[in-house]
Design a protein around this motif. Structure first.
Motif, PDB file in Angstrom:
ATOM      1  N   SER A 228       0.815  -1.218   0.000  1.00 56.20           N
ATOM      2  CA  SER A 228       0.000   0.000   0.000  1.00 56.20           C
ATOM      3  C   SER A 228       0.846   1.263   0.000  1.00 56.20           C
ATOM      4  O   SER A 228       0.300   2.374  -0.068  1.00 56.20           O
ATOM      5  N   ASP A 229       2.183   1.114   0.055  1.00 55.34           N
ATOM      6  CA  ASP A 229       3.053   2.283  -0.058  1.00 55.34           C
ATOM      7  C   ASP A 229       3.044   2.791  -1.496  1.00 55.34           C
ATOM      8  O   ASP A 229       2.791   2.037  -2.442  1.00 55.34           O
ATOM      9  N   LEU A 230       3.365   4.065  -1.660  1.00 53.30           N
ATOM     10  CA  LEU A 230       3.339   4.663  -2.992  1.00 53.30           C
ATOM     11  C   LEU A 230       4.525   4.179  -3.819  1.00 53.30           C
ATOM     12  O   LEU A 230       5.661   4.149  -3.343  1.00 53.30           O
ATOM     13  N   ALA A 231       4.229   3.824  -5.069  1.00 53.42           N
ATOM     14  CA  ALA A 231       5.270   3.406  -6.004  1.00 53.42           C
ATOM     15  C   ALA A 231       5.702   4.552  -6.904  1.00 53.42           C
ATOM     16  O   ALA A 231       6.844   4.569  -7.383  1.00 53.42           O
ATOM     17  N   MET A 232       4.800   5.500  -7.161  1.00 49.00           N
ATOM     18  CA  MET A 232       5.120   6.597  -8.079  1.00 49.00           C
ATOM     19  C   MET A 232       4.076   7.692  -7.935  1.00 49.00           C
ATOM     20  O   MET A 232       2.901   7.414  -7.701  1.00 49.00           O
ATOM     21  N   ILE A 233       4.547   8.935  -8.062  1.00 49.46           N
ATOM     22  CA  ILE A 233       3.635  10.066  -8.211  1.00 49.46           C
ATOM     23  C   ILE A 233       3.774  10.553  -9.651  1.00 49.46           C
ATOM     24  O   ILE A 233       4.858  10.965 -10.076  1.00 49.46           O
ATOM     25  N   PHE A 234       2.689  10.460 -10.390  1.00 52.00           N
ATOM     26  CA  PHE A 234       2.682  10.880 -11.787  1.00 52.00           C
ATOM     27  C   PHE A 234       2.147  12.303 -11.885  1.00 52.00           C
ATOM     28  O   PHE A 234       1.187  12.661 -11.197  1.00 52.00           O
ATOM     29  N   CYS A 235       2.764  13.100 -12.738  1.00 55.23           N
ATOM     30  CA  CYS A 235       2.222  14.419 -13.052  1.00 55.23           C
ATOM     31  C   CYS A 235       1.370  14.302 -14.312  1.00 55.23           C
ATOM     32  O   CYS A 235       1.765  13.645 -15.273  1.00 55.23           O
ATOM     33  N   THR A 236       0.212  14.944 -14.302  1.00 59.62           N
ATOM     34  CA  THR A 236      -0.585  14.985 -15.521  1.00 59.62           C
ATOM     35  C   THR A 236       0.168  15.812 -16.557  1.00 59.62           C
ATOM     36  O   THR A 236       1.103  16.546 -16.233  1.00 59.62           O
ATOM     37  N   SER A 237      -0.250  15.713 -17.816  1.00 64.84           N
ATOM     38  CA  SER A 237       0.520  16.300 -18.910  1.00 64.84           C
ATOM     39  C   SER A 237       0.597  17.815 -18.847  1.00 64.84           C
ATOM     40  O   SER A 237       1.494  18.418 -19.422  1.00 64.84           O
ATOM     41  N   GLY A 238      -0.336  18.450 -18.145  1.00 68.34           N
ATOM     42  CA  GLY A 238      -0.319  19.905 -18.076  1.00 68.34           C
ATOM     43  C   GLY A 238      -0.874  20.581 -19.314  1.00 68.34           C
ATOM     44  O   GLY A 238      -0.708  21.783 -19.502  1.00 68.34           O
ATOM     45  N   SER A 239      -1.562  19.820 -20.171  1.00 60.15           N
ATOM     46  CA  SER A 239      -2.099  20.396 -21.406  1.00 60.15           C
ATOM     47  C   SER A 239      -3.217  21.393 -21.130  1.00 60.15           C
ATOM     48  O   SER A 239      -3.551  22.211 -21.984  1.00 60.15           O
ATOM     49  N   THR A 240      -3.806  21.352 -19.935  1.00 59.62           N
ATOM     50  CA  THR A 240      -4.870  22.291 -19.587  1.00 59.62           C
ATOM     51  C   THR A 240      -4.447  23.235 -18.469  1.00 59.62           C
ATOM     52  O   THR A 240      -5.267  23.860 -17.831  1.00 59.62           O
ATOM     53  N   GLY A 241      -3.170  23.344 -18.214  1.00 64.78           N
ATOM     54  CA  GLY A 241      -2.675  24.207 -17.143  1.00 64.78           C
ATOM     55  C   GLY A 241      -1.564  23.504 -16.397  1.00 64.78           C
ATOM     56  O   GLY A 241      -0.959  22.563 -16.906  1.00 64.78           O
ATOM     57  N   TYR A 242      -1.262  23.935 -15.178  1.00 65.32           N
ATOM     58  CA  TYR A 242      -0.224  23.293 -14.384  1.00 65.32           C
ATOM     59  C   TYR A 242      -0.586  21.839 -14.102  1.00 65.32           C
ATOM     60  O   TYR A 242      -1.759  21.487 -13.929  1.00 65.32           O
ATOM     61  N   SER A 243       0.430  21.002 -14.001  1.00 64.95           N
ATOM     62  CA  SER A 243       0.216  19.581 -13.770  1.00 64.95           C
ATOM     63  C   SER A 243      -0.418  19.332 -12.403  1.00 64.95           C
ATOM     64  O   SER A 243      -0.176  20.057 -11.440  1.00 64.95           O
ATOM     65  N   LYS A 244      -1.210  18.275 -12.346  1.00 70.11           N
ATOM     66  CA  LYS A 244      -1.772  17.784 -11.098  1.00 70.11           C
ATOM     67  C   LYS A 244      -1.076  16.463 -10.768  1.00 70.11           C
ATOM     68  O   LYS A 244      -0.510  15.813 -11.642  1.00 70.11           O
ATOM     69  N   LEU A 245      -1.130  16.043  -9.505  1.00 67.44           N
ATOM     70  CA  LEU A 245      -0.340  14.911  -9.037  1.00 67.44           C
ATOM     71  C   LEU A 245      -1.228  13.703  -8.764  1.00 67.44           C
ATOM     72  O   LEU A 245      -2.202  13.783  -8.011  1.00 67.44           O
ATOM     73  N   VAL A 246      -0.849  12.581  -9.359  1.00 67.43           N
ATOM     74  CA  VAL A 246      -1.605  11.333  -9.242  1.00 67.43           C
ATOM     75  C   VAL A 246      -0.687  10.272  -8.645  1.00 67.43           C
ATOM     76  O   VAL A 246       0.328   9.904  -9.252  1.00 67.43           O
ATOM     77  N   ALA A 247      -1.019   9.786  -7.462  1.00 64.09           N
ATOM     78  CA  ALA A 247      -0.187   8.801  -6.766  1.00 64.09           C
ATOM     79  C   ALA A 247      -0.751   7.403  -6.963  1.00 64.09           C
ATOM     80  O   ALA A 247      -1.963   7.187  -6.887  1.00 64.09           O
ATOM     81  N   ARG A 248       0.149   6.439  -7.202  1.00 63.23           N
ATOM     82  CA  ARG A 248      -0.245   5.038  -7.354  1.00 63.23           C
ATOM     83  C   ARG A 248       0.605   4.157  -6.439  1.00 63.23           C
ATOM     84  O   ARG A 248       1.804   4.377  -6.281  1.00 63.23           O
ATOM     85  N   THR A 249      -0.020   3.130  -5.861  1.00 64.65           N
ATOM     86  CA  THR A 249       0.657   2.212  -4.942  1.00 64.65           C
ATOM     87  C   THR A 249       1.262   1.031  -5.702  1.00 64.65           C
ATOM     88  O   THR A 249       0.992   0.824  -6.889  1.00 64.65           O
ATOM     89  N   HIS A 250       2.064   0.238  -4.990  1.00 66.13           N
ATOM     90  CA  HIS A 250       2.634  -0.980  -5.580  1.00 66.13           C
ATOM     91  C   HIS A 250       1.512  -1.912  -6.033  1.00 66.13           C
ATOM     92  O   HIS A 250       1.589  -2.505  -7.121  1.00 66.13           O
ATOM     93  N   THR A 251       0.490  -2.056  -5.210  1.00 70.43           N
ATOM     94  CA  THR A 251      -0.633  -2.928  -5.571  1.00 70.43           C
ATOM     95  C   THR A 251      -1.286  -2.465  -6.864  1.00 70.43           C
ATOM     96  O   THR A 251      -1.598  -3.270  -7.757  1.00 70.43           O
ATOM     97  N   GLU A 252      -1.487  -1.154  -7.003  1.00 74.23           N
ATOM     98  CA  GLU A 252      -2.121  -0.631  -8.209  1.00 74.23           C
ATOM     99  C   GLU A 252      -1.256  -0.866  -9.444  1.00 74.23           C
ATOM    100  O   GLU A 252      -1.778  -1.124 -10.534  1.00 74.23           O
ATOM    101  N   VAL A 253       0.053  -0.776  -9.294  1.00 71.09           N
ATOM    102  CA  VAL A 253       0.946  -1.046 -10.426  1.00 71.09           C
ATOM    103  C   VAL A 253       0.698  -2.451 -10.967  1.00 71.09           C
ATOM    104  O   VAL A 253       0.558  -2.656 -12.181  1.00 71.09           O
ATOM    105  N   PHE A 254       0.626  -3.425 -10.076  1.00 68.48           N
ATOM    106  CA  PHE A 254       0.424  -4.812 -10.520  1.00 68.48           C
ATOM    107  C   PHE A 254      -0.987  -5.034 -11.055  1.00 68.48           C
ATOM    108  O   PHE A 254      -1.187  -5.733 -12.050  1.00 68.48           O
ATOM    109  N   GLN A 255      -1.983  -4.442 -10.403  1.00 68.20           N
ATOM    110  CA  GLN A 255      -3.365  -4.598 -10.864  1.00 68.20           C
ATOM    111  C   GLN A 255      -3.557  -3.960 -12.241  1.00 68.20           C
ATOM    112  O   GLN A 255      -4.223  -4.537 -13.112  1.00 68.20           O
ATOM    113  N   LEU A 256      -2.983  -2.785 -12.429  1.00 66.74           N
ATOM    114  CA  LEU A 256      -3.088  -2.104 -13.713  1.00 66.74           C
ATOM    115  C   LEU A 256      -2.406  -2.906 -14.811  1.00 66.74           C
ATOM    116  O   LEU A 256      -2.901  -2.980 -15.947  1.00 66.74           O
ATOM    117  N   ASN A 257      -1.276  -3.529 -14.490  1.00 63.27           N
ATOM    118  CA  ASN A 257      -0.577  -4.336 -15.488  1.00 63.27           C
ATOM    119  C   ASN A 257      -1.416  -5.535 -15.912  1.00 63.27           C
ATOM    120  O   ASN A 257      -1.483  -5.872 -17.094  1.00 63.27           O
TER     121      ASN A 257
END
Length: 560
Positions: free
Chosen positions: A191-220
């Motif tokens: 449940s610890d964070l694996a990565m904080i992703f920044c959105t592309s910023g195409s509509t303004g400053y980037s926003k921050l999206v955090a994903r956990t180790h579990t989510e990395v594997f589930q998404l894969n």
């Protein structure tokens, strides 16, 4: 299955998976980099050991669990090792870039994330290094440099990565290859964070999206099921393949999900020092016999031209694309490059919403396919009512992978959070589209691209589609420019195909011919045409409509 692991529960974090891969298949190439100088591969054992040594250095410098470390490096072996080293140290890696000359976009995400340090390249093209350098306490060429910025109290240092040895700063890869450093791996949980992703910023400053180790594997696993229906990844090293994807490693669309999850080989370009040619890209894909190739529609023409000259069309691979509408000329060329196209629609906040396999040229523009069981979609009109089939409105999604809040806005949600997330779990994609009777999703464009043309609301997607029918137009973006009477006038920003000799006058005649000659005051004919030599892009490689709109506004806008 190796005796090294008894069940998937034993491999519930990225560090555990990579440890397993380093022991079960130490010589397996996890990352294969190509550049103008040749090929460089990182084996599972090298990735694990070098990342662990960098983690050791971070611990020596006093970094603690959950410290956020921002990584601005481009795709390269150094990027892989630093991202994983941050993770192995128990810290949280975050992706970001300084795209604005004054660094205000970078400073924004550093402040929101409460970032502790920023990893930068010492190459001349590193804007992140340039904008942070004035705040460093020393000009000496060290790896770790103390930093003070009055508006960023959490930020304490920069970590400078180099390919050359300079006084007290060794070449980074030499540093992490040194046996003098032991491999260190902090114990973290799924449940610890694996990565904080920044959105592309195409509509303004980037926003921050955090994903956990579990989510990395589930998404894969979910992505694997989309790509290969009926075949999911149950264990590392099962069904591994080589995939060419030079999307940014820190972007959600380029994150090495399959490599970290099950040991797929990731083939990509090494752009630490300079960009690579189309020749390097296509030759690498062919030489490595990659089963997939990630390709934006804007990249198709140069790849197709080179592959045609080499007689290497018709490869047995799947081209993965998305991020913008797929014009028919690019679609046709993709189907000559490879035998299938896999189109995906999604965002950093939701991963993917719908997918579509395309195997022939019979493709309906703006069709993004159907959703899966992990995602629910609705289309809502301006009155807040759910639209019926083929009725256009704003697209909302909810489901297993849909983000609930942006990072560091959990206790006091900001305006971006309250606008994007509803109380009952829906996420506002801020895209304009519809569902048809068969549940297929059609996405025309972003709501914030809307043009208020006098009394009319104009969405540019359908105009762009018509203009793109010209065989010598490579890409077009229809954007608003300010006008004191109509609120907006319309500008068509056009990039021509290679070798085209079309002039602005030619384009004017062509565009005028697309619209009715009667009731012109009610017809959204572009008032202005701007030829673009190159398209400005976001940090994820997509054309930046925001920058294109700014260029048009500067040239044609009238606010008086």
């Amino acid at each position: 299955m190796s005796a090294l692991v008894n069940s998937m529960q034993d491999l519930d974090t990225i560090s555990k998976r990579l440890k397993y891969l380093s022991e079960a298949a130490p010589e397996k190439e996890l990352f294969v980099f190509y550049s103008e100088d040749g090929r460089r591969a990182l084996t599972a054992l090298e990735v694990y050991q070098m990342s662990g040594r960098f983690a050791n250095r971070l611990k020596q410098e006093g970094f603690q669990r959950h410290d956020v470390v921002c990584n601005t490096l481009p795709n390269s072996p150094e990027r892989v090792i630093t991202d994983l080293g941050i993770l192995f140290a128990g810290c949280t890696p975050m992706n970001a870039h300084a795209l604005l000359a004054d660094g205000s976009d970078l400073f924004h995400v550093l402040k929101v994330s409460k970032c502790r340090a920023v990893i930068v390249s010492d190459e001349a093209n590193s804007n992140a290094h340039k904008v942070l350098q004035p705040f460093c306490k020393s000009d000496s060429p060290h790896v770790f440099n103390a930093l003070h910025h009055k508006d960023l109290p959490s930020l304490t240092s920069t970590i400078v990565v180099s390919r050359k040895s300079e006084w007290s700063r060794p070449a980074f890869l030499d540093l992490v290859r040194s046996p003098d450093l032991e491999t260190f791996v902090e114990t973290v949980g799924p449940s610890d964070l694996a990565m904080i992703f920044c959105t592309s910023g195409s509509t303004g400053y980037s926003k921050l999206v955090a994903r956990t180790h579990t989510e990395v594997f589930q998404l894969n696993i979910a992505w694997s099921l989309k790509m290969n229906p009926g075949q999911s990844v149950s264990h590392p090293l099962e069904n591994t393949e080589k995939r060419f994807d030079d999307r940014q490693l820190g972007w959600i669309g380029g994150y090495p999900w399959a490599t970290f999850s099950n040991g797929d080989s990731r083939v990509l370009l090494d752009v630490f020092q300079k960009p690579c040619s189309v020749k390097v890209k296509w030759d690498a894909c062919i030489k490595e016999k990659c089963v997939t190739l990630s390709l934006f529609s804007r990249e198709v023409d140069p790849v197709f031209t080179y592959a045609s000259s080499q007689g290497t069309l018709g490869q047995k691979m799947v081209i993965i694309t998305g991020g913008q509408p797929l014009p028919k000329p690019q679609l046709s060329k993709m189907l000559k490059l490879a035998d299938e196209i896999f189109l995906a629609y999604g965002s950093t906040e939701v991963m993917f919403v719908s997918t579509l396999f395309i195997r022939d040229g019979d493709y309906e523009p703006f069709n993004c396919g159907k959703t899966g069981p992990e995602c629910e979609v609705k289309v809502v009109n301006a009155s807040g009512e759910v639209c019926g089939p083929k009725e256009f409105g704003t697209i909302y999604v909810r489901g297993q992978f849909v983000l609930k809040k942006y990072f560091n806005q959990l206790d006091e949600p900001g305006q971006q959070t309250t606008k994007a997330f509803t109380s009952d779990g829906w996420f506002n994609m801020d895209d304009y589209g519809c569902l048809d009777e068969d549940g297929r999703l059609f996405v025309v464009g972003r709501n914030n691209d809307v043009i208020m043309y006098g009394a009319f609301v104009v969405y540019p997607g359908w105009i762009e589609k018509k203009i793109l029918e010209h065989p010598e137009i490579h890409d077009v973006f229809v954007v608003p420019v300010s006008d004191p009477e109509l609120y907006h006038r319309i500008c068509a920003c056009v990039k021509l195909s290679a070798g085209s000799q079309l002039t602005t006058e030619d384009l004017r005649r062509y565009i005028d011919s697309l619209f009715s000659t009667t009731q012109r005051e009610m017809t959204p004919v572009p008032d202005f045409i701007m030829l673009l030599k190159d398209l400005p892009v976001t940090n994820t490689g997509k054309p930046s409509r925001t920058e294109i709109r700014q260029m048009a506004e500067e040239k044609f806008g009238n606010k008086s």
